[in-house]
Design a protein around this motif. Sequence first.
Motif, PDB file in Angstrom:
ATOM      1  N   SER A  29      39.560  49.620 -59.605  1.00  0.00           N
ATOM      2  CA  SER A  29      38.181  49.811 -60.057  1.00  0.00           C
ATOM      3  C   SER A  29      37.272  50.181 -58.883  1.00  0.00           C
ATOM      4  CB  SER A  29      37.671  48.525 -60.720  1.00  0.00           C
ATOM      5  OG  SER A  29      36.285  48.621 -60.994  1.00  0.00           O
ATOM      6  N   ASN A  30      36.190  50.881 -59.209  1.00  0.00           N
ATOM      7  CA  ASN A  30      35.167  51.200 -58.204  1.00  0.00           C
ATOM      8  C   ASN A  30      33.900  50.365 -58.408  1.00  0.00           C
ATOM      9  OD1 ASN A  30      34.293  52.384 -60.574  1.00  0.00           O
ATOM     10  ND2 ASN A  30      33.542  54.270 -59.599  1.00  0.00           N
ATOM     11  N   ARG A  31      33.988  49.291 -59.175  1.00  0.00           N
ATOM     12  CA  ARG A  31      32.824  48.441 -59.442  1.00  0.00           C
ATOM     13  C   ARG A  31      32.766  47.321 -58.391  1.00  0.00           C
ATOM     14  NH1 ARG A  31      30.433  49.969 -63.912  1.00  0.00           N
ATOM     15  NH2 ARG A  31      29.082  48.114 -63.922  1.00  0.00           N
ATOM     16  N   TRP A  32      32.230  47.672 -57.234  1.00  0.00           N
ATOM     17  CA  TRP A  32      32.106  46.731 -56.120  1.00  0.00           C
ATOM     18  C   TRP A  32      30.899  47.114 -55.276  1.00  0.00           C
ATOM     19  CZ3 TRP A  32      32.101  49.418 -51.624  1.00  0.00           C
ATOM     20  CH2 TRP A  32      32.757  50.652 -51.607  1.00  0.00           C
ATOM     21  N   LEU A  33      30.448  46.174 -54.484  1.00  0.00           N
ATOM     22  CA  LEU A  33      29.416  46.447 -53.483  1.00  0.00           C
ATOM     23  C   LEU A  33      29.828  45.793 -52.176  1.00  0.00           C
ATOM     24  CD1 LEU A  33      27.512  43.717 -52.790  1.00  0.00           C
ATOM     25  CD2 LEU A  33      26.677  44.173 -55.099  1.00  0.00           C
ATOM     26  N   LEU A  34      29.319  46.347 -51.085  1.00  0.00           N
ATOM     27  CA  LEU A  34      29.549  45.785 -49.751  1.00  0.00           C
ATOM     28  C   LEU A  34      28.187  45.466 -49.152  1.00  0.00           C
ATOM     29  CD1 LEU A  34      31.742  45.123 -47.632  1.00  0.00           C
ATOM     30  CD2 LEU A  34      31.347  47.418 -46.664  1.00  0.00           C
ATOM     31  N   PHE A  35      27.952  44.180 -48.911  1.00  0.00           N
ATOM     32  CA  PHE A  35      26.652  43.705 -48.438  1.00  0.00           C
ATOM     33  C   PHE A  35      26.763  43.212 -46.998  1.00  0.00           C
ATOM     34  CE2 PHE A  35      23.644  40.056 -48.002  1.00  0.00           C
ATOM     35  CZ  PHE A  35      22.459  40.786 -48.053  1.00  0.00           C
ATOM     36  N   ASP A  36      25.841  43.691 -46.160  1.00  0.00           N
ATOM     37  CA  ASP A  36      25.772  43.251 -44.766  1.00  0.00           C
ATOM     38  C   ASP A  36      24.508  42.413 -44.589  1.00  0.00           C
ATOM     39  OD1 ASP A  36      25.613  42.847 -42.062  1.00  0.00           O
ATOM     40  OD2 ASP A  36      26.030  44.927 -41.502  1.00  0.00           O
ATOM     41  N   PRO A  37      24.621  41.087 -44.468  1.00  0.00           N
ATOM     42  CA  PRO A  37      23.439  40.244 -44.365  1.00  0.00           C
ATOM     43  C   PRO A  37      22.683  40.410 -43.060  1.00  0.00           C
ATOM     44  CG  PRO A  37      25.422  38.932 -44.088  1.00  0.00           C
ATOM     45  CD  PRO A  37      25.872  40.294 -44.481  1.00  0.00           C
ATOM     46  N   ASP A  38      23.296  41.068 -42.067  1.00  0.00           N
ATOM     47  CA  ASP A  38      22.644  41.240 -40.764  1.00  0.00           C
ATOM     48  C   ASP A  38      22.084  42.636 -40.546  1.00  0.00           C
ATOM     49  OD1 ASP A  38      23.274  38.602 -40.030  1.00  0.00           O
ATOM     50  OD2 ASP A  38      25.281  39.212 -39.398  1.00  0.00           O
ATOM     51  N   GLN A  39      22.260  43.523 -41.496  1.00  0.00           N
ATOM     52  CA  GLN A  39      21.751  44.894 -41.362  1.00  0.00           C
ATOM     53  C   GLN A  39      20.233  44.892 -41.305  1.00  0.00           C
ATOM     54  OE1 GLN A  39      23.628  47.627 -41.140  1.00  0.00           O
ATOM     55  NE2 GLN A  39      22.117  49.261 -41.344  1.00  0.00           N
ATOM     56  N   ILE A  40      19.664  45.541 -40.303  1.00  0.00           N
ATOM     57  CA  ILE A  40      18.217  45.643 -40.145  1.00  0.00           C
ATOM     58  C   ILE A  40      17.765  47.026 -40.606  1.00  0.00           C
ATOM     59  CG2 ILE A  40      16.285  45.521 -38.533  1.00  0.00           C
ATOM     60  CD1 ILE A  40      17.698  42.874 -38.948  1.00  0.00           C
ATOM     61  N   TRP A  41      16.709  47.072 -41.413  1.00  0.00           N
ATOM     62  CA  TRP A  41      16.208  48.348 -41.921  1.00  0.00           C
ATOM     63  C   TRP A  41      14.715  48.244 -42.206  1.00  0.00           C
ATOM     64  CZ3 TRP A  41      14.598  48.379 -47.184  1.00  0.00           C
ATOM     65  CH2 TRP A  41      14.937  47.229 -47.913  1.00  0.00           C
ATOM     66  N   ASP A  42      14.068  49.380 -42.265  1.00  0.00           N
ATOM     67  CA  ASP A  42      12.625  49.431 -42.505  1.00  0.00           C
ATOM     68  C   ASP A  42      12.349  49.719 -43.969  1.00  0.00           C
ATOM     69  OD1 ASP A  42      11.889  48.979 -39.828  1.00  0.00           O
ATOM     70  OD2 ASP A  42      12.235  51.086 -39.335  1.00  0.00           O
ATOM     71  N   GLN A  43      11.497  48.891 -44.586  1.00  0.00           N
ATOM     72  CA  GLN A  43      11.121  49.072 -45.981  1.00  0.00           C
ATOM     73  C   GLN A  43      10.020  50.127 -46.060  1.00  0.00           C
ATOM     74  OE1 GLN A  43      11.391  49.113 -48.911  1.00  0.00           O
ATOM     75  NE2 GLN A  43       9.729  48.291 -50.129  1.00  0.00           N
ATOM     76  N   THR A  44      10.402  51.329 -46.448  1.00  0.00           N
ATOM     77  CA  THR A  44       9.471  52.435 -46.620  1.00  0.00           C
ATOM     78  C   THR A  44       9.786  53.145 -47.927  1.00  0.00           C
ATOM     79  OG1 THR A  44      10.832  54.141 -45.553  1.00  0.00           O
ATOM     80  CG2 THR A  44       9.453  52.766 -44.108  1.00  0.00           C
TER      81      THR A  44
END
Length: 425
Positions: free
Chosen positions: A374-389
Amino acid sequence: MTETMLLDPVQVLVASDQPLQVGSAALFEDDRLIALGEEARQRAAERGVSGHNRAQQLLAPCLVDPHSSLPSPFTGSGETLKTLINSAGRAGYGQLALLPNGESERDSPERLKGFQPSDCDLKIHLWGSFTHHGEGERLSLHADLLEAGAIGLSAGEQMPSANLIDRALTLGEMDGAPVLIAPNDSNLRGDGMIREGVETLRAGWPADPTISETLPMGQLLELQRRHSNRKLVLMNLSTAAGVEMLSHATSSPLATVSWWHLVQDRSSQPAEATHWFVTPSIGGQRDRWALIQALGEGKINAVAVHGIPLDDEECLLPPDQRPKGLSGHHLVLPTLWQHLVVDLKWSVNQLWQALSFGPARLLGQDEERLSIGSNRWLLFDPDQIWDQTRAAPQAPRAANQPWLGVRMRGQVVSCGLRIPTNQVD
């Protein structure tokens, strides 16, 4: 992801009935999961595929949003079905249920068509309107709506009369389908912007009394007791008093809570933050902690994004004239991870119960899970830093997003779902 890739090590959550696996491995081929654990390592070795260290990242089932609004799904310069699918899919949502309100109230079968793109793995569910034209005066054709594919019935933000709800539950055309009702009395709320309290008085905003939730909730709890064979769902519980009523109910209905009510309260509501006004109103710290505790104990069954997109022109209106609500599927998992997992030490299983497994069961759907092939998955990085724009690829088109210009921590860095707009930048 493309071709063959091994994540080793990586944290893995397979399903609601399995514990989190730390230091596991996952092998993918063209975005499909083909092996986990030692089998993944063995098959990767046979193919000469080296592993990528993702020890701090989490491979998990997709998220489920039990209710959000999309007033203009196919037209307009603001949020449309296409842009919402792009932002929600990139945020790891595999199922999204839309409330019936909009340019055309979904109160008849023909208005339920055209919402599921053929080349899209994100499942779009539709709530059918509980009343004709959504006006709260007379019932819509419940059986026809459900036969045409509606996930359940919803009355939107305002609770219809108890007599009308009682009549519908007695007729029982919905059978076991969920009936989503908000314990919200707009007449009691009046012009209230923030739930009543000292901070509301200090900020100078009109107060929303607690009874605007508790009085209609008392009626809904009695209706659930009288019709225990129906699947009544309380939409967006928001007060400690409401949680207490739910806890003491002899026949408890299901309940949802908006993610925003789990991370904000009126003590952190500056007077100028007019874009934070939502329905139901934001309460105090006691309300927020009661909601978090009820969610952790399973008294509240699901976290909803309850996105209500506004365009730039609507956001320029004065606060008392502007539609209430906010948008941001991409903000939910990162924010709740910080507040619940990092700060309050919730387990990953608890968080996924609130964001995926519980919402799916509420909608009457199979729980999301990691399945081989299946392709029903997600990969989450709790330490990823990003700008909310608003320019971020994963951001919605809506103008009423919180925390614009703020640096965020935690992000879904990959998702296997086929999203038709996933190349939009």
